[in-house]
Each structure stands twice: as structure tokens, then as C-alpha cells.
Enzyme design. Structure first.
Site, PDB file in Angstrom:
ATOM      1  N   ASN A 146       0.827  -1.207   0.000  1.00 14.40           N
ATOM      2  CA  ASN A 146       0.000   0.000   0.000  1.00 14.40           C
ATOM      3  C   ASN A 146       0.862   1.259   0.000  1.00 14.40           C
ATOM      4  O   ASN A 146       2.014   1.204   0.410  1.00 14.40           O
ATOM      5  CB  ASN A 146      -0.918  -0.001   1.234  1.00 14.40           C
ATOM      6  N   CYS A 167      -5.534  -7.062  -3.380  1.00 12.30           N
ATOM      7  CA  CYS A 167      -6.063  -6.705  -2.074  1.00 12.30           C
ATOM      8  C   CYS A 167      -7.042  -7.805  -1.671  1.00 12.30           C
ATOM      9  O   CYS A 167      -7.395  -8.664  -2.478  1.00 12.30           O
ATOM     10  CB  CYS A 167      -6.757  -5.344  -2.171  1.00 12.30           C
ATOM     11  N   HIS A 168      -7.487  -7.803  -0.434  1.00 12.34           N
ATOM     12  CA  HIS A 168      -8.462  -8.800   0.000  1.00 12.34           C
ATOM     13  C   HIS A 168      -9.826  -8.185   0.307  1.00 12.34           C
ATOM     14  O   HIS A 168     -10.700  -8.848   0.864  1.00 12.34           O
ATOM     15  CB  HIS A 168      -7.948  -9.573   1.221  1.00 12.34           C
ATOM     16  N   HIS A 197      -9.885  -0.112  -2.514  1.00 14.34           N
ATOM     17  CA  HIS A 197     -10.460   0.354  -1.253  1.00 14.34           C
ATOM     18  C   HIS A 197     -11.716   1.197  -1.449  1.00 14.34           C
ATOM     19  O   HIS A 197     -12.353   1.581  -0.474  1.00 14.34           O
ATOM     20  CB  HIS A 197      -9.451   1.123  -0.393  1.00 14.34           C
TER      21      HIS A 197
END
Length: 427
Positions: A146, A167-168, A197
Site C-alpha cells: 500500500n 487486495c483482500h 479500497h
């Protein structure tokens, strides 16, 4: 025999998860794994754990440990990056803005914390890309570092490496949504796009039918709404559910953290961060790994929902899969800026990774995304041009920061951050 490099393997908790994931695939059990970290002690602990798993399960995998990335890269088919540059500077990322009234819960995506994390991390990642170009130009780079959009955008502009950001949040949120509507996860499908995000569940289905009416019904339940108050509030006003947690989402918009009295209604709090606390958590993770190596604690053998192992397995075995990844916007989302970093569904098999065309987002979602993309664009320019003035301009455009501070106050805050983190910045 394939070869896979994990750069940042001293990030013990995350490295442990990826190691277990990779070794769970039979086709990846005879690979060479090159672990890399600049911290020899933490590197050796991760390498020792992987060797222990390999030995106890009787696997043919080989494990190498390197303190320099370039030494690990020759012959690699895939490279995973999960680095944290200037790890202890994270305290400055949070505390200095907090002193000025900018209250960040996480501070790793945009805002003052995200921009400065990107200023530290992106130059190092670009150097790793240069090494990949020299040593294994056909390898795919899977980036977990990140701020995802900022560093992935910068690497794509500055280098020729084949890469995708991972990403998760999509996998995690999809499971949460199934639980909110009380349906089995295996019966859910979804189509998600936006930016990392802040991507949106454009379609949410249960047994092939629209599940959004069920989610709107769940919104009416105070107990369910209280589990995710910020995201349900955004859903209520903008019509779609977002991928990152309530704590994260509260940082990306001006509605929740710009005045302290707003925060309690959404279960938000001021982040108390200290170097001692971070060190203690690292020691706890390390101690857990030592117990696992000593046989005093079990090691999980099931794959997590992290994408990396599935993608590498697909690339090497020609097994088709779909995942969400961060890539540059070349005709993928029509009403987001061309060339920015978007998160979209991607297809992967033995031929490579191919992002899917999404089309236009609903205009209100695109507008929310663009407010964050403006920050990311200026941060990328600051990185590539080595220009602190661009860093100031990026932070001045941040939705939360600009809702709290004047331009002169933002200037003073950025100057203080630059002074505090000068040893980690290329200028």
C-alpha cells in the site's frame, strides 16, 4: 520447476499466510521459493518456517533467503511484493496530521498518511521493477504494498513490468454481505469495480437474483447496521455497497471524521499509535511463528482467500480464474480518467492476466472515486518528479484533509511531515 520470489517476507504474519497458500497447491510444491527482506532476523524466521513446513510435509520445494531482491530474481516466474518502507515512520503518518486535526483511522491509502507512505514505498518498488526487467522480464509482479493505487500507478508508468495490484477487500466484503443477508456464501455472485479500497458492488446476486433488496432490508436492522455503520450509511445515500471497511471508508470522504462529534454515531475512534505498540505486535507474530516451528502451535494447511496463490497457480497450470485486481484504466471504466489506477474484474490463465471492460460506473460512484483519484494522480507526479510541492498539492486535494484544514494549515502540516520523514524521501 517454477520459481517464485516473495519480497518483504519479513512481514511475518502476511508472509506466513502466503507461504501456506502457495504450498497448498500440488503444482507449486516443487517450486523454488526465494524469500527476500532487508531485516536478516525476520527474513530467517520466515525462511525457517517455510523450511519446517516443507520438511514436515515431505515436499520437494526449495527455499532460499536473500537480503537483496536482485539476487533472488533470476529465473523467477512470479514475484510478490509486500514491503513496508520506513515502517516506523507510520507513527508520523498518523500523529502529525492528528495534531492538526486530521484524524485518520488507518492512513495507508490516501490522505497525509497514504501520500507519505507512497512517497516512501514507490521509489523502492520501482527499483525492484528495474531488477525484474533485468533478471526475469517475463515474470508477473503481484503487488500487495500500500497505498495500492498510488504505487501500482507509479510502477506502471515508470517501468515495463507486467504487474497487477492485489487486495483482500472484495473477497472479505462479499463474505460479509452474505452474512448480513443471512445467505450461504457459496450461493452468492458479484461484479465489482472502482478503485482499490473504494470499489463498488455493481451487481450483488443470490441464486442468480438481485440481492440488493435483501441488503436494503438488512439495513433496517440496527444490529446488522451497527456491524458496518459507515458503509451502510454510504449505501443508504449512494445506492451501492463499497468494498473497504467502515474504518477505512470513513477516511476517504469528508462526511464522518471532519468533526469529532460526528464519529461516535458511526463507532469511529481516534487511532492511538505508538512505535512501542507496533514493535510489540511484531514480536507477538514472531513468537507465534517460533511456536509453530517448535511444534507447539499448529500451522494451518488451508488456503486463505488471498488471490496471489490462485493467480500464480493459474498462470503456471493454465487454470482459468477470475479475480479483482488493480490495473491502469485503458478503456476499462469509461467515466474514470484514462490511465488512472482502477480495480476491476480480471481473467487469468496460462496466457496471462486480462482485465475486463466494465463500462461507466453510476455517476455518483464515479464522482466519489474521482475525488480520491485526484489525490493519487498528484502523489504519483510527486513520486516520479521527486517534487515535494506535488505532495503538498495531493494532500490539499484530499477530501478529509480539505474539509478540516485551510491551505496554510495543510502547508504547515506537510512541511512538518517532510521534515520528520526526510531520511526516507528521495529529495
Amino acid at each position: 520447476m517454477p520459481k517464485i520470489a516473495l519480497i518483504g517476507a519479513g512481514s511475518i504474519a502476511f508472509a506466513r499466510r502466503l507461504i501456506v497458500d502457495l504450498l497448498a497447491f500440488e503444482e507449486l510444491q516443487d517450486a523454488t521459493y526465494a524469500l527476500v527482506d532487508i531485516d536478516p532476523e525476520r527474513l530467517e524466521l520466515s525462511a525457517e518456517l517455510m523450511r519446517h513446513i516443507v520438511a514436515t510435509r515431505g515436499l520437494p520445494a526449495r527455499v532460499e533467503a536473500h537480503t537483496e531482491a536482485r539476487a533472488a530474481l533470476p529465473g523467477c516466474d512470479a514475484v510478490i511484493t509486500m514491503i513496508n518502507v520506513g515502517e516506523d515512520e507510520y507513527v508520523h503518518d498518523l500523529r502529525i496530521p492528528q495534531k492538526y486535526g486530521v484524524d485518520q483511522q488507518v492512513g495507508d491509502t490516501i490522505g497525509p498518511g497514504g501520500v507519505f507512505r507512497g512517497l516512501r514505498a514507490a521509489p523502492v518498488l520501482i527499483e525492484i521493477c528495474r531488477d525484474i526487467e533485468a533478471e526475469c522480464p517475463d515474470a508477473w509482479l503481484l503487488n500487495y504494498t500500500n497505498p495500492m493505487a498510488i504505487v501500482t500507478w507509479a510502477m506502471n508508468v515508470a517501468t515495463r513490468v507486467k504487474l497487477v495490484g492485489l487486495c483482500h477487500s472484495v473477497q472479505g466484503t462479499s463474505r460479509q454481505l452474505a452474512s448480513y443477508i443471512g445467505k450461504p456464501y457459496e450461493e452468492m455472485t458479484y461484479w465489482v469495480a472502482g478503485i482499490n479500497h473504494m470499489a463498488w458492488f455493481l451487481e450483488l446476486k443470490w441464486r442468480g437474483g438481485n440481492a440488493y433488496p435483501l441488503l436494503r432490508k438488512a439495513l433496517e436492522d440496527p444490529e446488522v447496521r451497527g456491524k458496518d455503520p459507515v458503509r451502510f450509511e454510504v449505501f443508504r445515500h449512494f445506492g451501492y455497497f463499497v468494498t473497504e471497511s467502515s474504518a477505512h471508508m470513513s477516511e476517504y470522504v469528508p462526511y464522518f471524521r471532519s468533526r469529532p462529534e460526528r464519529m461516535p454515531a458511526f463507532n469511529l475512534r481516534t487511532r492511538e499509535e505508538s512505535g512501542a505498540g507496533r514493535k510489540r505486535r511484531r514480536e507477538d507474530y514472531s513468537e507465534s511463528v517460533r511456536r509453530q516451528i517448535a511444534g507447539q502451535e499448529s500451522i494451518p494447511d488451508e488456503r486463505s482467500h488471498e488471490y496471489a496463490s490462485y493467480i500464480i497457480h493459474s498462470l503456471l497450470s493454465n487454470t482459468p480464474r477470475r479475480f479483482n485486481g488493480s490495473v491502469l484504466n485503458h478503456g476499462l471504466i469509461g467515466n474514470l480518467p484514462p490511465g488512472c489506477c482502477v480495480e476491476v474484474p480480471c481473467l487469468v490463465d496460462g496466457t496471462g492476466i486480462r482485465p475486463c471492460v466494465v463500462g461507466n460506473l453510476p455517476p455518483q460512484l464515479a464522482a466519489l472515486n474521482r475525488s480520491n483519484i485526484a489525490v493519487q494522480e498528484l502523489a504519483v507526479e510527486a513520486i516520479l518528479q521527486r517534487d515535494p510541492e506535488k505532495a503538498f498539492q495531493a494532500i490539499a486535494l484530499d477530501p478529509l484533509t480539505s474539509a478540516v484544514l485551510s491551505l496554510e494549515e495543510i502547508r504547515k502540516m506537510v512541511d512538518e511531515l517532510l521534515a520528520a520523514e526526510r531520511d526516507w524521501l528521495p529529495w
